[in-house]
Every structure is written in C-alpha cells, then in structure tokens.
Enzyme design. Structure first.
Site, PDB file in Angstrom:
ATOM      1  N   LYS A 109       0.869  -1.181   0.000  1.00 29.60           N
ATOM      2  CA  LYS A 109       0.000   0.000   0.000  1.00 29.60           C
ATOM      3  C   LYS A 109       0.905   1.230   0.000  1.00 29.60           C
ATOM      4  O   LYS A 109       0.950   1.978   0.978  1.00 29.60           O
ATOM      5  CB  LYS A 109      -0.908  -0.016   1.239  1.00 29.60           C
ATOM      6  N   ASP A 129      -1.289 -12.766   4.705  1.00 26.08           N
ATOM      7  CA  ASP A 129      -2.195 -13.557   5.529  1.00 26.08           C
ATOM      8  C   ASP A 129      -3.594 -13.522   4.917  1.00 26.08           C
ATOM      9  O   ASP A 129      -4.262 -14.548   4.739  1.00 26.08           O
ATOM     10  CB  ASP A 129      -2.209 -12.938   6.943  1.00 26.08           C
TER      11      ASP A 129
END
Ligand code: NAD
Length: 369
Positions: free
Chosen positions: A193, A250
């Site tokens: 990000k 994850d």
C-alpha cells in the site's frame, strides 16, 4: 540414488491420520528408485505436551534442524485448551518457524478441473487456476515494535502495532518470488500500500530494483493490496506469483485458498534462507488446515493437502520436481475418477475415507511410474 532425511511431525487430531498416507506415497516413490526417504517420526503440539510438558522438545528441534525437510501435520484441540499459554500446542509450530528462520511462506492455489464446480466462483473464472502466493512470514506488523496497549491520562487506551520492514527482509522475500516465477510463467505481482504506507514505498522500491538488476526476464507488476484482493476474486488467472508482506499475505492467501474449495485440499511450504555452504534451505511443509477435532479419529479426513505438502517438499527441498509432478498428477487422476472424501463430495454423494483416498492416490501414482 539420492538419500533424503525427512522428519515427520504428525501432531494432533487428524495430523497422524493424514501423515500415514504420506508415508505410503514416500514408500512407493522409494521403491520406484526416485530416492531413498529415511523418515523419523516425533511428537509436536498437544501430543508433545502430554509426553514432555512442552509443545516441542529440544531433541525434536535438533532433528528438525538436521532434516532435509520437516513434514508437519497439525496441532491443537480442546484437550489442551487450558494448558499454560507458553506450552499451548501452537507454540510448537511457532518455535519451529522461529528456530528454522522460515521467512517465506508459499501457498499454491490450484484448481483441479474435477473440482471446479466446488468453488463459489464460476467455472470459467477458476478452471485451470494455478497461482502461488509468497508471504513474508517473520517481519511486518505482527512482530514490529512498539507493540503495546497503553492507558492515556484521560483513561482511554491506545493500542499500537508497528509495520516495519528493512531492505534485507524485502530483498530476500522478493528473490524467493522471482526464483519461483523463473520456473513458472515468469510473472511476479508485488503487493503493498505505497499510497498510504511508508513501508509500502520501500517495499515497492526494493522489489523493483531486485527485479531490474537480478531478474530482467521476469515480468514485474505492482498491485495495491486491496486491489489485488478484488482482482483475485474477479479474474485470478491473471496472476502467476504474488509476493506480499506478512499482513496482506495472511489475508490474500486465505482469499486465494478459498477460490479452490476445501481446506482439506491446500498444501503449504515455509522456507528459510539458503545455507551459505550447501545452498539448501531449511523448510517445513504443512497442510493449511488444522487438527479438525470434529472429525479426528474417524478416518474421514481428506489427506490431499498433506500429500500435496509432501509434493511441495519433493519440488522445493529435495530437487525432485519430476516426482512432485507425478504426485500432483496422481491426485488429479483420482479426483477425475470421481473419488471424493466427505469435505469435497457433492451433497448426498458417496464419500470415501482417509485411507481409501490415500490408497487410490498411491495406486494412481504406481500406474504413472
Ligand atoms: P480446522 O482446519 O482444524 O477445521 C476447520 C473445518 O475444516 C472443520 O470442520 C474440519 O473438519 C474441516 N477440515 C479441516 N481439515 C480437513 C481435512 N483434511 N479433511 C476434511 N475436513 C477438514 O480449523 P479449526 O476447527 O478452526 O481448528 C481446530 C484446531 O486446529 C484448533 O485447535 C486450532 O488451533 C488448530 N489449528 C492448527 C493449525 C496448525 O496446526 N497449523 C492450523 C489451524 C488450526
């Protein structure tokens, strides 16, 4: 014939049931002359706690450090719900990951044609899917300091987790992804990000440099992690290897996992750094699923995730890519024949148990050898 030393840690619940099927597969490959598989079996998780009062004994750790690959079943269950936190079954797996310095987690998401109907997505979106998620496993926000909850003067609390990555950590996970892409479809998608996170800016910079300097033949693209999640359910076949940090990995690996159906189908690998002298990496292979206490001891567990994890060990630790292809093909043959364990069977359809599925995979493998 090359000889390999495997440490089998079946663990708890369905772990021992699915591990038994791996032994059969290793025996067949050994008898066919593909390698000598020396296996040693030891305790981990609740089973180790019951025996030694620890979730993994020091002697087991020594075996793990010396093994060519560790095969791990699953740990945990209600029986150990009240054991002290530091001795809970999962502590065994965490110690293995830490002491073997396993920083790269590999999760393939492969859709077997025979199971395309089992996905919640349309057949054309999912059929033939074969992607690999590479997740950084030992850094990032799960481990960064400070990590605390503090009470403020006004009585409010403030919780802090810290996302931290160094150049070295990003370089080594990027290399794992590029090396995998080299022997696949030669494309890496890096996710972060960078639009809102400093660590994302560094991640993108470092992955770009490693790609340009060391892997000029591999296509590299960058997707924001949230957009990648969206694309994974829109058109996952656009991807080959996706590399992510610990937190985004994850989540994205779970999204990718569910594209292909049941937990009982999903293998994984965790790799350490290559040894300076031998080039070999420490490694641990395990199914994504847990110990499934609800079906443990009933012979109902699907052994495919565990057998697929052994397939990954053949490919990534033992240098037996051809044997790995044969194991994958044997699994596909059995699924194509219509055989299903309960977790992947259509409602009301007949289902076989763990040993029948394992035996069928062994028989299909024999035919291909
Ligand atoms: P789980 O993966 O054990 O089970 C979830 C569901 O999937 C259950 O209904 C189970 O029957 C089914 N399932 C899982 N594997 C299957 C297989 N091979 N074949 C057929 N069905 C299968 O997750 P859970 O129920 O959340 O956790 C149970 C225990 O496992 C807990 O103690 C948890 O802490 C532990 N756990 C361990 C690991 C690990 O060892 N790496 C991972 C996840 C959970």
């Amino acid at each position: 014939m090359a000889s390999f030393n495997l440490l089998l840690l079946p663990g708890d619940g369905i772990g021992p049931e699915v591990m038994a099927e791996v032994k059969k597969v290793a025996d067949v490959l050994g008898k066919a002359g593909l390698g000598t598989f020396e296996t040693e079996t030891d305790l981990v998780g609740g089973a180790a706690y019951d025996a030694h009062g620890k979730a993994v004994a020091d002697s087991t750790m020594q075996l793990a450090l010396a093994a060519d690959a560790v095969l791990f079943g699953a740990v945990g269950g209600p029986k150990w719900a009240k054991v002290p936190y530091e001795h809970r079954p999962e502590a065994g797996l965490l110690r293995l990951r830490k002491d073997l310095a396993l920083f790269a987690n590999l999760r393939p998401a492969v859709c077997y044609p025979a199971l395309a109907e089992a996905s919640s997505l349309k057949r054309e979106v999912i059929e033939g899917l074969d992607i690999m998620i590479v997740r950084e496993l030992t850094g990032g926000v799960y481990f960064g300091e400070p990590k605390e909850v503090v009470t403020l003067e006004n009585g409010q609390k403030r919780a802090v987790d810290t996302q931290v990555y160094t150049t070295h950590e990003i370089e080594r996970i990027a290399r794992v992804a590029f090396d995998l892409a080299k022997v696949r479809r030669k494309k890496v998608t890096s996710t972060e990000k960078h639009n809102v996170m400093r660590s994302g800016v560094l991640w993108k910079e470092v992955v770009t440099r490693i790609g340009a300097e060391e892997y000029p033949d591999i296509e590299l693209e960058h997707h924001l992690a949230d957009a990648c999640g969206m694309q994974l359910v829109r058109w996952p076949k656009q991807y080959d290897v996706i590399v992510c940090d610990n937190l985004f990995g994850d989540m994205l690996s779970d999204v990718a996992a569910m594209l292909t159906g049941s937990l009982g189908m999903l293998p994984s690998a965790s790799l350490g750094a290559p040894d300076a002298a031998t080039g070999k990496r420490k490694s641990l292979y395990e199914p994504v699923h847990g110990s499934a206490p609800d079906i443990a001891g009933q012979g109902l567990a699907n052994p495919i995730a565990m057998i697929g994890s052994f397939g990954m060990a053949l490919r990534y630790s033992l240098g037996l890519g051809q044997a790995a292809d044969l194991v994958d093909a044997a699994i596909a043959d059995v699924l194509a024949s219509g055989m299903r364990t309960r977790d992947i069977a259509a409602k009301g359809a007949n289902a076989v148990g763990t040993t029948e599925m394992g035996d069928a995979i062994v028989a299909a493998l024999r035919k291909r050898l």
